[in-house]
Design a protein around this motif. Structure first.
Motif, PDB file in Angstrom:
ATOM      1  N   THR A  84       0.820  -1.209   0.000  1.00  0.00           N
ATOM      2  CA  THR A  84       0.000   0.000   0.000  1.00  0.00           C
ATOM      3  C   THR A  84       0.856   1.262   0.000  1.00  0.00           C
ATOM      4  O   THR A  84       0.443   2.282  -0.569  1.00  0.00           O
ATOM      5  CB  THR A  84      -0.962   0.014   1.195  1.00  0.00           C
ATOM      6  OG1 THR A  84      -0.223  -0.167   2.402  1.00  0.00           O
ATOM      7  CG2 THR A  84      -2.022  -1.041   1.059  1.00  0.00           C
ATOM      8  N   ALA A 117      -4.692   5.066   0.108  1.00  0.00           N
ATOM      9  CA  ALA A 117      -3.630   4.054   0.225  1.00  0.00           C
ATOM     10  C   ALA A 117      -2.628   4.439   1.307  1.00  0.00           C
ATOM     11  O   ALA A 117      -2.120   3.575   2.031  1.00  0.00           O
ATOM     12  CB  ALA A 117      -2.931   3.869  -1.113  1.00  0.00           C
ATOM     13  N   VAL A 120      -4.239   3.609   4.648  1.00  0.00           N
ATOM     14  CA  VAL A 120      -4.264   2.153   4.826  1.00  0.00           C
ATOM     15  C   VAL A 120      -2.877   1.645   5.197  1.00  0.00           C
ATOM     16  O   VAL A 120      -2.733   0.756   6.047  1.00  0.00           O
ATOM     17  CB  VAL A 120      -4.804   1.452   3.555  1.00  0.00           C
ATOM     18  CG1 VAL A 120      -4.594  -0.048   3.617  1.00  0.00           C
ATOM     19  CG2 VAL A 120      -6.274   1.767   3.373  1.00  0.00           C
ATOM     20  N   ALA A 121      -1.832   2.220   4.600  1.00  0.00           N
ATOM     21  CA  ALA A 121      -0.457   1.815   4.943  1.00  0.00           C
ATOM     22  C   ALA A 121      -0.144   2.122   6.399  1.00  0.00           C
ATOM     23  O   ALA A 121       0.465   1.308   7.102  1.00  0.00           O
ATOM     24  CB  ALA A 121       0.540   2.509   4.021  1.00  0.00           C
TER      25      ALA A 121
END
Length: 180
Positions: A84, A117, A120-121
């Motif tokens: 991600t 993203a 999410v990382a």
């Protein structure tokens, strides 16, 4: 640290309190002689060391066998966090390129994808101890994608419009006359 002038009541010059321990005086003959007991060493079974006891085994220890095994889900979270982060960086670069090519819709959507993203990382990096090693990189990636998204989403609309030269407003070569 205890102030020598203060009575032994627990008042100290330091921030923390020291607990008062009551004791009595001991005379010279009351102390038993000290005899140290030899500590017995506990040997836990280690398969890497047991292999070394075999004379036909390799003389080196593989460091991957000494450490604790990590559960598969931790490795998956670590790899997903890396993936991600790469998606966020690639989407950030794609948003910058699409701004340079004057494509507003693609720039906006790709910058939002980069921002999601990045978050999410960071979330995946916080989920396991192994993935927390890349938490700083995930936060930096998320910050970069957030900055890019903020810039891309606030750009004026007319920057992305391609106008034909006939549609442009006329040049201000002729000044209108003031009416009298």
């Amino acid at each position: 640290m205890v102030d020598d002038e203060s009575p032994i009541t627990g008042h100290t010059t330091a921030v923390r309190r020291i607990k008062y321990v009551s004791s009595h005086e001991v005379r010279e003959g009351e102390l038993p002689p000290y005899q140290p007991i030899p500590a017995q060493q506990v040997h836990l079974p280690n398969p890497a060391i047991e292999e070394l006891q075999d004379p036909d085994a390799a003389p080196a220890i593989d460091p991957t066998q000494i450490g604790l095994r990590r559960p598969r889900r931790h490795r998956i979270r670590y790899r997903l966090a890396q993936l991600t982060m790469m998606i966020a960086l690639a989407a950030t670069a794609a948003a910058v390129i699409s701004v340079a090519l004057a494509d507003r819709i693609i720039a906006n959507s790709v910058s939002i994808i980069a921002l999601v993203a990045g978050f999410v990382a960071v979330y995946l990096s916080l989920r396991s101890r192994m993935a927390s090693r890349i938490l700083g990189y995930a936060i930096a990636t998320c910050a970069l994608s957030a900055l890019t998204a903020a810039i891309v989403l606030t750009l004026p609309r007319h920057w992305f419009e391609d106008r034909h030269p006939e549609e442009l407003p006329p040049a201000a070569d002729i000044r209108p006359r003031a009416q009298q």
